[in-house]
Design an enzyme around this catalytic site. Structure first.
Site, PDB file in Angstrom:
ATOM      1  CG  ASP A  41      -2.616   1.258   3.353  1.00  0.00           C
ATOM      2  OD1 ASP A  41      -3.495   1.787   4.578  1.00  0.00           O
ATOM      3  OD2 ASP A  41      -3.847   0.513   3.135  1.00  0.00           O
ATOM      4  CE  LYS A  56      -3.227  -3.003  -6.738  1.00  0.00           C
ATOM      5  NZ  LYS A  56      -2.488  -2.379  -5.344  1.00  0.00           N
TER       6      LYS A  56
END
Length: 169
Positions: free
Chosen positions: A101, A8
């Site tokens: 989330d 990432k």
């Protein structure tokens, strides 16, 4: 180590300090969580103007894609996936980390049915001194607990609400 990993990366070239802070928060939160149902952070660092995080490569599909391809999951399959997700959340919450989330796109399902929670990008640790700015909605509204939508913050209870909504889809 020779392991294949997922990277990432965020480009640090634009000097967006809030993105850097969120990324570093994700690394800190996810990096200290070791559990079979949480995507493991292997390493992190900076290469030139980019911050990166190396994570366990999880083969499979997101829960979102799994449901899209298969339709509604059979009750025993859904219950097993939820059980694994709740174990991951239990580990995170015991470490003082709220995911904030949780949604089907942040849950991977491997070919053997193992569930892996990932993307702690907006996770909040009890140790973080900073508070989300008033009026700033962070997360995915369709899966948020009412208190989170109202800007009253999110904690482990909010994650449990989101887990329930995730499996109503």
């Amino acid at each position: 180590t020779g392991d294949v990993v997922a990277l990432k990366i965020i480009d640090n070239g634009d000097d967006d300090e809030s993105r850097q802070v969120r990324f570093e928060r994700e690394v800190r939160a996810a990096g200290r969580l070791v559990h079979p149902n949480i995507c493991r952070v292997v390493s992190f660092g900076r290469a030139q103007s980019q911050l990166f995080m190396a994570m366990e490569l999880v083969e499979g599909l997101t829960l979102q894609k799994t449901i899209k391809l298969r339709g509604t999951l059979p009750v025993p399959v859904a219950l097993e996936a939820l059980r694994q997700l709740l174990r991951a959340l239990s580990c995170a919450h015991a470490a003082g980390v709220a995911h904030r989330d949780l949604k089907p796109a942040n849950v991977m399902v491997t070919p053997d049915g193992t569930v892996k929670l990932l993307d702690f990008g907006i996770a909040k640790s009890q140790e973080d001194a900073t508070v989300t700015a008033t009026g700033l909605l962070i997360g995915t509204p369709a899966f948020m607990a009412p208190e989170q939508i109202l800007g009253k913050g999110a904690d482990s209870r909010s994650d449990l609400f989101s887990a329930g909504v995730t499996f109503l889809v």
